[in-house]
Scaffold this motif. Structure first.
Motif, short mmCIF file in Angstrom:
data_model
loop_
_atom_site.label_atom_id
_atom_site.label_comp_id
_atom_site.label_asym_id
_atom_site.label_seq_id
_atom_site.Cartn_x
_atom_site.Cartn_y
_atom_site.Cartn_z
N TRP A 53 0.87 -1.24 0.02
CA TRP A 53 0.01 0.01 -0.03
C TRP A 53 0.89 1.42 -0.14
CZ3 TRP A 53 -5.27 -0.47 -0.07
CH2 TRP A 53 -5.68 -1.63 0.06
N ARG A 54 0.44 2.40 -0.60
CA ARG A 54 1.20 3.67 -0.60
C ARG A 54 0.35 4.55 -0.15
NH1 ARG A 54 5.54 5.85 -3.15
NH2 ARG A 54 5.83 3.80 -4.41
N LYS A 55 0.81 5.03 1.18
CA LYS A 55 0.07 6.20 1.65
C LYS A 55 0.08 7.44 1.08
CE LYS A 55 0.27 4.07 6.25
NZ LYS A 55 1.05 4.28 7.44
N ASN A 56 -0.55 8.58 1.57
CA ASN A 56 -0.54 10.03 0.90
C ASN A 56 0.72 10.44 0.94
OD1 ASN A 56 -3.04 9.66 -0.26
ND2 ASN A 56 -4.15 10.36 1.72
N ASP A 57 1.40 10.19 2.25
CA ASP A 57 3.09 10.66 2.49
C ASP A 57 4.05 10.10 1.76
OD1 ASP A 57 2.97 8.55 3.96
OD2 ASP A 57 2.94 9.30 5.75
N GLY A 58 3.72 9.22 0.90
CA GLY A 58 4.74 8.29 0.02
C GLY A 58 5.34 7.13 0.77
N ILE A 59 4.98 6.94 1.97
CA ILE A 59 5.31 5.60 2.88
C ILE A 59 4.54 4.40 2.20
CG2 ILE A 59 5.49 4.48 4.92
CD1 ILE A 59 5.46 7.25 6.15
N VAL A 60 5.44 3.22 1.87
CA VAL A 60 4.82 1.95 1.35
C VAL A 60 4.83 1.00 2.45
CG1 VAL A 60 5.20 0.16 -0.42
CG2 VAL A 60 5.84 2.73 -0.95
N ASP A 61 3.79 0.34 2.70
CA ASP A 61 3.57 -0.49 3.67
C ASP A 61 3.26 -1.78 2.84
OD1 ASP A 61 3.69 0.94 5.79
OD2 ASP A 61 1.62 1.37 6.00
N PHE A 62 4.18 -2.81 3.19
CA PHE A 62 4.13 -4.24 2.32
C PHE A 62 3.19 -5.01 3.25
CE2 PHE A 62 7.87 -2.48 0.50
CZ PHE A 62 7.82 -2.92 -0.77
N THR A 63 2.50 -6.04 2.35
CA THR A 63 1.70 -6.90 3.00
C THR A 63 2.29 -8.10 3.54
OG1 THR A 63 -0.25 -6.29 1.45
CG2 THR A 63 -0.54 -8.26 2.76
N LYS A 64 1.95 -8.33 4.76
CA LYS A 64 2.73 -9.51 5.45
C LYS A 64 1.91 -11.01 5.27
CE LYS A 64 4.30 -11.33 9.92
NZ LYS A 64 4.17 -10.93 11.47
N PRO A 65 2.68 -11.83 4.62
CA PRO A 65 1.91 -13.14 4.06
C PRO A 65 1.43 -13.67 5.58
CG PRO A 65 3.83 -12.83 3.03
CD PRO A 65 3.80 -11.69 4.06
N GLN A 66 0.16 -14.33 5.20
CA GLN A 66 -0.50 -15.16 6.37
C GLN A 66 -0.18 -16.78 6.35
OE1 GLN A 66 -4.54 -14.28 7.27
NE2 GLN A 66 -4.91 -15.55 8.68
N HIS A 67 0.55 -17.05 7.29
CA HIS A 67 0.67 -18.49 7.61
C HIS A 67 -0.48 -19.27 7.87
CE1 HIS A 67 2.59 -22.30 8.38
NE2 HIS A 67 3.55 -21.99 7.27
N LEU A 68 -0.94 -20.40 7.28
CA LEU A 68 -1.97 -21.26 7.71
C LEU A 68 -1.55 -22.38 8.22
CD1 LEU A 68 -4.26 -21.18 4.46
CD2 LEU A 68 -4.51 -19.43 6.48
N GLU A 69 -2.36 -23.22 8.86
CA GLU A 69 -2.05 -24.26 9.67
C GLU A 69 -1.29 -25.29 8.73
OE1 GLU A 69 -4.10 -28.04 12.29
OE2 GLU A 69 -5.08 -26.16 11.55
N SER A 70 -0.40 -25.86 8.98
CA SER A 70 0.55 -26.55 7.96
C SER A 70 -0.25 -27.94 7.98
CB SER A 70 1.82 -26.83 8.66
OG SER A 70 2.61 -25.79 8.29
N ILE A 71 0.06 -28.63 6.67
CA ILE A 71 -0.66 -30.11 6.61
C ILE A 71 0.42 -31.14 7.33
CG2 ILE A 71 -1.18 -31.86 5.06
CD1 ILE A 71 -2.01 -29.71 3.17
N ASN A 72 0.16 -31.75 8.27
CA ASN A 72 1.30 -32.60 9.11
C ASN A 72 1.20 -34.00 8.36
OD1 ASN A 72 1.98 -30.61 10.96
ND2 ASN A 72 0.02 -30.95 11.99
N LEU A 73 1.86 -34.07 7.32
CA LEU A 73 2.27 -35.40 6.68
C LEU A 73 3.73 -35.70 6.67
CD1 LEU A 73 -0.01 -34.99 3.39
CD2 LEU A 73 -0.44 -36.46 5.38
N PRO A 74 3.96 -37.00 6.99
CA PRO A 74 5.47 -37.33 6.98
C PRO A 74 6.13 -36.98 5.72
CG PRO A 74 3.89 -39.11 7.65
CD PRO A 74 3.22 -37.94 7.20
N PRO A 75 7.38 -36.74 5.72
CA PRO A 75 8.13 -36.07 4.75
C PRO A 75 8.20 -37.04 3.58
CG PRO A 75 9.31 -35.45 6.56
CD PRO A 75 8.09 -36.38 7.02
#
Length: 722
Positions: free
Chosen positions: A484-506
């Motif tokens: 996002w770019r604010k009116n003062d020129g500052i850019v805020d980056f979106t933080k990726p949202q980590h979901l619950e992992s799939i617990n399967l054996p490697p």
């Protein structure tokens, strides 16, 4: 002699009477004066602000100023949505004595048609009488000049400059950016009416709708002096509006356009994600439409044309389309089968090309009726043996299939930051009993085991699920906003949202990933012919979903089958295998071009660095560049299950190719009743199908004429003993 007149008057009494009357009059005057003085004090002191305001309103007005809407860019800075200035003809109802006559007179030199009047009357109901309402949008220079000459005749009518939305990239981004349109009564109730006092438009779909609050901004005001006609003489005070925030999307516009072009005139959807963080790289629904048609209010005839256009371009297939996944679902079912020890990687059956439940009843076939001989799980995934997965699905039972697919997010929205996402259908016995009041049969389990029947998924779900395989079970919420770019020129980056992992054996995940690599590079792999000499490592799975059922003795012929009855082609993939940076899900309805062929174009563009093209003379020859050889070595901790017992040379199937064979997958049974996944626009029962695309609808209930020998009563786990 007469007496003087005074001898007949009582002057003393008269003086007393006069004095009483004078006192009474004086008291009355005093009381009235006190009352008048009190009223003056009340009006001048206690009601000073009120009457000062009322007096000023005879010459001063408060005019709202619309804020500039935030711009939308792609990740490379390409402009996807901007604001352009236009001139509108507006009427303030409170300042016009007879609106009908005024509009009639305006129509003598400015074109105002029935659609303009309809929109004007609709907007009048949504605004106060003192607020200007547009009667005609986008005046040209000639019309502006004509009105300027005649303006003195039309008090309460003015030309208003306004910024309007424009989408320079056209149809390519309609599925993700969306569009704006005239605000309606329902939408006005859901927003702050003060903040929208100067706005006539609002986001209707896509990013424009989901992030409406951030893009819109905050309204400003002007205190202006007006004449008796309501025309502004001068601006006395101004509160500037606050512009909306600009958005940079995660979309790669070049990849997006390439995907749209690759689909051509075919109906379908393409979703590309970065599996490392959930960023959406491409989001295509085809056919598409020009979002600029809706910005100023689409005309009825244009809207009817779009609605009646073949392919329903207004339907967002990538977000809401529900499709049979076909064999693309098999890797996800296989993870559950391995986890529950239903099968092992070395469990082998003899595929004769036919299958019966308990050895009796209806005969089910492989797709195109091929026979593959001895088949283990690796080979079953590589050549896409339906017979193997009929066996596996009955051994698992529907409840374990349901759990396996639920683990990857099927049956629920992914939560992508776009409005109106579909959830598909992940069926089980309880769902069928609730939807149709009928029990679950063994044939229903077979259908789900090969990605048909009641099972429906969305393209974004498929892309999210294959991303989880690419990241060894790590899941990220898909999102379309990078910053996002604010009116003062500052850019805020979106933080990726980590979901619950799939617990399967490697080792299970490693085995599935290896099998998906075999699909694209091993002899007999269903996508092997589409990736010769590919210079990067790749894992994928093909899928083909029938949209109608063949008779027992009927063969599918691509040369003679009607276009609307062609199979749907699907493909999921991620690459490079050792460090995935892109995950794809492609669905093509009634396909002419196989989905893996389109995937090759997109992956080549995204993964192969662009190089300058040398200038070649007629005497020069083009250099021959061979594919880079890369090792498929896997980390010791992520070795495939019992991979030493699996021989690649056993993959080649026993089959006779027909002249018209052009399909990349070999699965699905002509005798199993299929749901028409091609008719996603309007969920209704196709005359060639017995299972509906939307089983919740009462009109789309499936055929209940199941033969007793074709049904199988299941135990609580809906599974069979080995």
């Amino acid at each position: 002699m007469l007496k003087p007149i005074n001898t007949f008057k009582n002057t003393h009494q008269e003086h007393k009477l006069f004095k009483r009357r004078a006192i009474a009059i004086l008291i009355s005057i005093s009381i009235l004066s006190l009352l008048l003085l009190s009223r003056l004090i009340y009006l001048q002191v206690f009601q000073h602000k009120l009457y000062t305001t009322l007096a000023r309103q005879n010459q001063l007005s408060l005019v709202p100023i619309e804020p500039n809407r935030g711009l939308i860019y792609d990740r490379n800075g390409v402009l996807l949505a901007e604001n352009k200035p236009i001139f509108n003809l507006v009427i303030t109802p409170d300042l016009v004595k007879n609106i009908d006559i005024t509009i009639q007179q305006l129509g003598s030199f400015i074109k105002i048609d029935a659609e303009d009047l309809k929109q004007f009357n609709r907007q009048r109901r949504l605004h106060h009488r003192f607020e200007p309402v547009p009667i005609r949008l986008k005046l040209n220079e000639e019309e502006v000049a004509k009105f300027s000459l005649e303006r003195y005749r039309f008090p309460g009518v003015a030309i208003q400059a306004q910024m309007i939305r424009f989408y320079p990239q056209g149809p390519s981004f309609a599925a993700i950016v969306g569009y704006m349109g005239r605000i309606n009564e329902k939408e006005l109730q859901s927003v702050d009416p003060v903040n929208y006092s100067a706005s006539n438009f609002i986001g209707k779909t896509g990013v424009e709708k989901y992030y409406e609050a951030q893009l819109h901004g905050t309204v400003g005001y002007q205190q202006v002096e007006t004449n008796v006609h309501g025309q502004i003489i001068r601006i006395l005070k101004q509160t500037r509006p606050i512009a909306g925030r600009s958005i940079t999307l995660t979309i790669d516009s070049n990849l997006q356009k390439l995907a749209q072009q690759a689909l051509g005139s075919q109906k379908g959807a393409i979703v590309a994600l970065d599996p490392r963080n959930g960023e959406v790289l491409a989001f295509v629904s085809n056919p598409s439409f020009d979002p600029n048609l809706f910005v100023s209010g689409i005309r009825q005839q244009d809207y009817e044309l779009l609605q009646n256009e073949p392919g329903n371009p207004l339907y967002n297939r990538a977000l809401r389309g529900s499709y049979h996944p076909g064999s693309t679902i098999k890797p996800f079912i296989s993870t559950g089968a391995l986890l529950e020890n239903v099968v092992t990687p070395t469990f082998t059956i003899h595929d004769t090309g036919e299958f019966q439940i308990n050895g009796k009843g209806r005969i089910y076939h492989n797709f195109r009726r091929h026979a593959y001989g001895d088949v283990n799980l690796l080979k079953a995934l590589t050549v896409s043996s339906d017979i193997y997965f009929y066996n596996l699905s009955l051994r698992m039972g529907i409840n374990r299939i349901y759990t396996s697919l639920k683990r990857f997010g099927f049956g629920s929205p992914t939560g992508i930051d776009l409005p109106d996402e579909g959830s598909g259908i992940l069926p089980n016995p309880q769902w069928k009993e609730k939807s149709y009041n009928t029990p679950w049969y063994g044939g229903d389990t077979l259908n789900c085991g090969i990605g048909q029947g009641f099972l429906l998924v969305t393209p974004i779900q498929l892309a999210s699920a294959v991303s989880a395989l690419a990241e060894w079970g790590d899941r990220w919420k898909p999102h379309v906003v990078l910053s996002w770019r604010k009116n003062d020129g500052i850019v805020d980056f979106t933080k990726p949202q980590h979901l619950e992992s799939i617990n399967l054996p490697p080792d299970i995940l490693s085995f599935i990933r290896t099998a998906m690599q075999h699909v694209v590079n091993a002899p007999g792999g269903t996508a092997e012919r589409f990736f010769p000499g590919v210079p990067y490592t790749l894992a994928g799975k093909t899928g083909t979903a029938q949209v109608y059922s063949l008779k027992n003795d009927e063969r599918y012929n691509t040369k003679t089958v009607a276009a609307k009855l062609r199979d749907n082609s699907l493909f999921i993939a991620f690459a490079p295998v050792e460090k995935p940076s892109i995950a794809l899900a492609i669905v093509i309805q009634n396909s002419v071009t196989p989905a893996p062929q389109i995937a090759r174009k997109l992956l080549d563009y995204y993964l192969i660095p662009a190089s300058p093209i040398p200038t070649i003379t007629s005497q020069q020859a083009l250099p021959v560049i061979g594919p880079e050889k890369k090792s498929d070595n896997i980390d010791e901790s992520k070795k495939p299950l019992n991979s030493s017992n699996i021989r690649d040379e056993s993959i080649s199937p026993k089959m006779d190719f027909e002249d018209d064979e052009t399909d990349e997958d070999s699965y699905d049974d002509s005798d199993i009743k299929k749901t028409d996944s091609g008719q996603d626009e309007q969920p209704k029962l196709d005359k060639f199908n017995k299972n509906p695309a939307n089983p919740v609808s009462a009109e789309t209930k499936p055929n209940k004429n199941n033969n007793a020998e074709d049904s199988l009563e299941m135990d609580d786990n809906n599974s069979l003993a080995e």
